[in-house]
Design a protein around this motif. Structure first.
Motif, PDB file in Angstrom:
ATOM      1  N   GLY A 183       0.790  -1.230   0.000  1.00  0.00           N
ATOM      2  CA  GLY A 183       0.000   0.000   0.000  1.00  0.00           C
ATOM      3  C   GLY A 183       0.817   1.272   0.000  1.00  0.00           C
ATOM      4  N   GLU A 184       2.129   1.165   0.204  1.00  0.00           N
ATOM      5  CA  GLU A 184       2.988   2.340   0.174  1.00  0.00           C
ATOM      6  C   GLU A 184       3.559   2.544  -1.224  1.00  0.00           C
ATOM      7  OE1 GLU A 184       4.741   2.526   4.719  1.00  0.00           O
ATOM      8  OE2 GLU A 184       6.002   1.662   3.172  1.00  0.00           O
ATOM      9  N   ALA A 185       3.945   3.773  -1.514  1.00  0.00           N
ATOM     10  CA  ALA A 185       4.590   4.098  -2.785  1.00  0.00           C
ATOM     11  C   ALA A 185       6.104   3.979  -2.618  1.00  0.00           C
ATOM     12  CB  ALA A 185       4.218   5.509  -3.222  1.00  0.00           C
ATOM     13  N   ALA A 186       6.789   3.811  -3.740  1.00  0.00           N
ATOM     14  CA  ALA A 186       8.251   3.771  -3.747  1.00  0.00           C
ATOM     15  C   ALA A 186       8.760   4.919  -4.603  1.00  0.00           C
ATOM     16  CB  ALA A 186       8.738   2.437  -4.304  1.00  0.00           C
ATOM     17  N   GLN A 187       9.888   5.485  -4.220  1.00  0.00           N
ATOM     18  CA  GLN A 187      10.527   6.534  -5.013  1.00  0.00           C
ATOM     19  C   GLN A 187      11.812   5.998  -5.609  1.00  0.00           C
ATOM     20  OE1 GLN A 187      11.202  10.133  -2.783  1.00  0.00           O
ATOM     21  NE2 GLN A 187       9.423  11.066  -3.730  1.00  0.00           N
ATOM     22  N   VAL A 188      11.993   6.260  -6.915  1.00  0.00           N
ATOM     23  CA  VAL A 188      13.174   5.818  -7.644  1.00  0.00           C
ATOM     24  C   VAL A 188      13.928   7.061  -8.106  1.00  0.00           C
ATOM     25  CG1 VAL A 188      14.019   4.465  -9.584  1.00  0.00           C
ATOM     26  CG2 VAL A 188      11.880   3.809  -8.454  1.00  0.00           C
ATOM     27  N   GLN A 189      15.238   7.094  -7.869  1.00  0.00           N
ATOM     28  CA  GLN A 189      16.069   8.210  -8.311  1.00  0.00           C
ATOM     29  C   GLN A 189      17.110   7.705  -9.305  1.00  0.00           C
ATOM     30  OE1 GLN A 189      17.612   9.739  -4.597  1.00  0.00           O
ATOM     31  NE2 GLN A 189      15.975  11.255  -4.498  1.00  0.00           N
ATOM     32  N   VAL A 190      17.311   8.499 -10.365  1.00  0.00           N
ATOM     33  CA  VAL A 190      18.290   8.169 -11.404  1.00  0.00           C
ATOM     34  C   VAL A 190      19.045   9.453 -11.747  1.00  0.00           C
ATOM     35  CG1 VAL A 190      18.600   7.327 -13.756  1.00  0.00           C
ATOM     36  CG2 VAL A 190      16.770   6.386 -12.339  1.00  0.00           C
ATOM     37  N   ASP A 191      20.368   9.373 -11.827  1.00  0.00           N
ATOM     38  CA  ASP A 191      21.178  10.508 -12.257  1.00  0.00           C
ATOM     39  C   ASP A 191      21.363  10.436 -13.768  1.00  0.00           C
ATOM     40  OD1 ASP A 191      21.508  11.355  -9.621  1.00  0.00           O
ATOM     41  OD2 ASP A 191      23.333  10.164  -9.369  1.00  0.00           O
ATOM     42  N   VAL A 192      21.131  11.568 -14.441  1.00  0.00           N
ATOM     43  CA  VAL A 192      21.277  11.652 -15.893  1.00  0.00           C
ATOM     44  C   VAL A 192      22.288  12.755 -16.179  1.00  0.00           C
ATOM     45  CG1 VAL A 192      20.068  12.021 -18.067  1.00  0.00           C
ATOM     46  CG2 VAL A 192      18.856  11.000 -16.149  1.00  0.00           C
ATOM     47  N   THR A 193      23.272  12.454 -17.056  1.00  0.00           N
ATOM     48  CA  THR A 193      24.309  13.411 -17.417  1.00  0.00           C
ATOM     49  C   THR A 193      24.358  13.579 -18.925  1.00  0.00           C
ATOM     50  OG1 THR A 193      25.638  12.757 -15.505  1.00  0.00           O
ATOM     51  CG2 THR A 193      26.783  13.933 -17.260  1.00  0.00           C
ATOM     52  N   ASN A 194      24.461  14.824 -19.367  1.00  0.00           N
ATOM     53  CA  ASN A 194      24.661  15.108 -20.783  1.00  0.00           C
ATOM     54  C   ASN A 194      26.171  15.177 -21.012  1.00  0.00           C
ATOM     55  OD1 ASN A 194      24.928  16.116 -23.353  1.00  0.00           O
ATOM     56  ND2 ASN A 194      23.490  17.796 -23.093  1.00  0.00           N
ATOM     57  N   THR A 195      26.709  14.185 -21.695  1.00  0.00           N
ATOM     58  CA  THR A 195      28.148  14.128 -21.952  1.00  0.00           C
ATOM     59  C   THR A 195      28.522  14.743 -23.306  1.00  0.00           C
ATOM     60  OG1 THR A 195      27.937  11.910 -22.901  1.00  0.00           O
ATOM     61  CG2 THR A 195      28.445  12.060 -20.538  1.00  0.00           C
ATOM     62  N   GLY A 196      27.511  15.210 -24.036  1.00  0.00           N
ATOM     63  CA  GLY A 196      27.752  15.780 -25.354  1.00  0.00           C
ATOM     64  C   GLY A 196      28.050  17.268 -25.316  1.00  0.00           C
ATOM     65  N   PRO A 197      28.388  17.850 -26.481  1.00  0.00           N
ATOM     66  CA  PRO A 197      28.749  19.263 -26.569  1.00  0.00           C
ATOM     67  C   PRO A 197      27.549  20.207 -26.764  1.00  0.00           C
ATOM     68  CG  PRO A 197      29.159  18.209 -28.663  1.00  0.00           C
ATOM     69  CD  PRO A 197      28.696  17.140 -27.722  1.00  0.00           C
ATOM     70  N   VAL A 198      26.342  19.674 -26.935  1.00  0.00           N
ATOM     71  CA  VAL A 198      25.150  20.511 -27.135  1.00  0.00           C
ATOM     72  C   VAL A 198      24.045  20.078 -26.177  1.00  0.00           C
ATOM     73  CG1 VAL A 198      25.662  20.961 -29.560  1.00  0.00           C
ATOM     74  CG2 VAL A 198      24.249  19.018 -28.962  1.00  0.00           C
ATOM     75  N   ALA A 199      23.079  20.973 -25.966  1.00  0.00           N
ATOM     76  CA  ALA A 199      21.928  20.645 -25.122  1.00  0.00           C
ATOM     77  C   ALA A 199      21.157  19.482 -25.752  1.00  0.00           C
ATOM     78  CB  ALA A 199      21.020  21.853 -24.966  1.00  0.00           C
ATOM     79  N   GLY A 200      20.560  18.661 -24.913  1.00  0.00           N
ATOM     80  CA  GLY A 200      19.824  17.519 -25.437  1.00  0.00           C
ATOM     81  C   GLY A 200      18.784  17.020 -24.460  1.00  0.00           C
ATOM     82  N   ASP A 201      17.891  16.175 -24.966  1.00  0.00           N
ATOM     83  CA  ASP A 201      16.840  15.560 -24.161  1.00  0.00           C
ATOM     84  C   ASP A 201      17.148  14.086 -23.938  1.00  0.00           C
ATOM     85  OD1 ASP A 201      15.537  17.939 -24.283  1.00  0.00           O
ATOM     86  OD2 ASP A 201      13.872  17.250 -25.503  1.00  0.00           O
ATOM     87  N   GLU A 202      16.703  13.581 -22.805  1.00  0.00           N
ATOM     88  CA  GLU A 202      16.764  12.157 -22.499  1.00  0.00           C
ATOM     89  C   GLU A 202      15.453  11.782 -21.841  1.00  0.00           C
ATOM     90  OE1 GLU A 202      17.557   9.043 -23.153  1.00  0.00           O
ATOM     91  OE2 GLU A 202      19.674   9.414 -22.744  1.00  0.00           O
ATOM     92  N   VAL A 203      14.996  10.580 -22.100  1.00  0.00           N
ATOM     93  CA  VAL A 203      13.786  10.083 -21.458  1.00  0.00           C
ATOM     94  C   VAL A 203      14.194   8.979 -20.495  1.00  0.00           C
ATOM     95  CG1 VAL A 203      11.540   8.997 -21.772  1.00  0.00           C
ATOM     96  CG2 VAL A 203      12.346  10.658 -23.449  1.00  0.00           C
ATOM     97  N   VAL A 204      13.982   9.227 -19.213  1.00  0.00           N
ATOM     98  CA  VAL A 204      14.259   8.229 -18.178  1.00  0.00           C
ATOM     99  C   VAL A 204      13.032   7.327 -18.105  1.00  0.00           C
ATOM    100  CG1 VAL A 204      14.730   7.844 -15.736  1.00  0.00           C
ATOM    101  CG2 VAL A 204      15.686   9.851 -16.906  1.00  0.00           C
ATOM    102  N   GLN A 205      13.239   6.015 -18.286  1.00  0.00           N
ATOM    103  CA  GLN A 205      12.141   5.057 -18.265  1.00  0.00           C
ATOM    104  C   GLN A 205      12.328   4.093 -17.097  1.00  0.00           C
ATOM    105  OE1 GLN A 205      11.667   3.182 -22.121  1.00  0.00           O
ATOM    106  NE2 GLN A 205      12.257   5.077 -23.158  1.00  0.00           N
ATOM    107  N   ILE A 206      11.235   3.846 -16.365  1.00  0.00           N
ATOM    108  CA  ILE A 206      11.257   2.924 -15.234  1.00  0.00           C
ATOM    109  C   ILE A 206      10.366   1.731 -15.566  1.00  0.00           C
ATOM    110  CG2 ILE A 206      10.748   2.600 -12.767  1.00  0.00           C
ATOM    111  CD1 ILE A 206      13.032   4.591 -13.308  1.00  0.00           C
TER     112      ILE A 206
END
Length: 113
Positions: A14-37
């Motif tokens: 009955g309790e919720a769980a929290q998931v944490q993920v670190d995301v890093t942009n290693t490229g030379p330009v801004a970009g998007d990433e989709v974190v999927q659980i």
């Protein structure tokens, strides 16, 4: 993308769980990433899919930026329809997978008591 971290690796039914993920942009330009659980019920009383997408979030990162993404897994995300056609969360272990797609995944174990 880092391996998922659970803020509490053991929860009660009955309790919720929290998931944490670190995301890093290693490229030379801004970009998007989709974190999927994805969730896998390790010992369900009925047959379940091997992987079920339960949460996702798109993040935009500047070059070199790292951000921690926190996603909630509600009791609904961990539930199943049992043989009596009741929606329940069964105690046991769940493997929580995180990644940018359904192939490149890292995992952590959640225990529901």
């Amino acid at each position: 993308m880092s391996a998922p971290r659970l803020t509490n690796p053991t929860i009660r039914v009955g309790e919720a769980a929290q998931v944490q993920v670190d995301v890093t942009n290693t490229g030379p330009v801004a970009g998007d990433e989709v974190v999927q659980i994805y969730v896998r019920d390790d010992h369900a009383s009925i047959t379940r899919p091997v992987l079920e997408l339960k949460a996702f979030e798109r993040v935009t990162l500047q070059p070199g930026e790292t951000r921690t993404v926190t996603l909630d897994l509600s009791p609904e995300a961990l539930s199943l329809w049992n043989l009596d056609m009741e929606r329940v969360v069964e105690p046991g272990t769940f493997t929580i997978h995180a990644g940018p797609n359904s192939v490149d995944l890292q995992s952590a174990t959640l225990t529901v008591r």
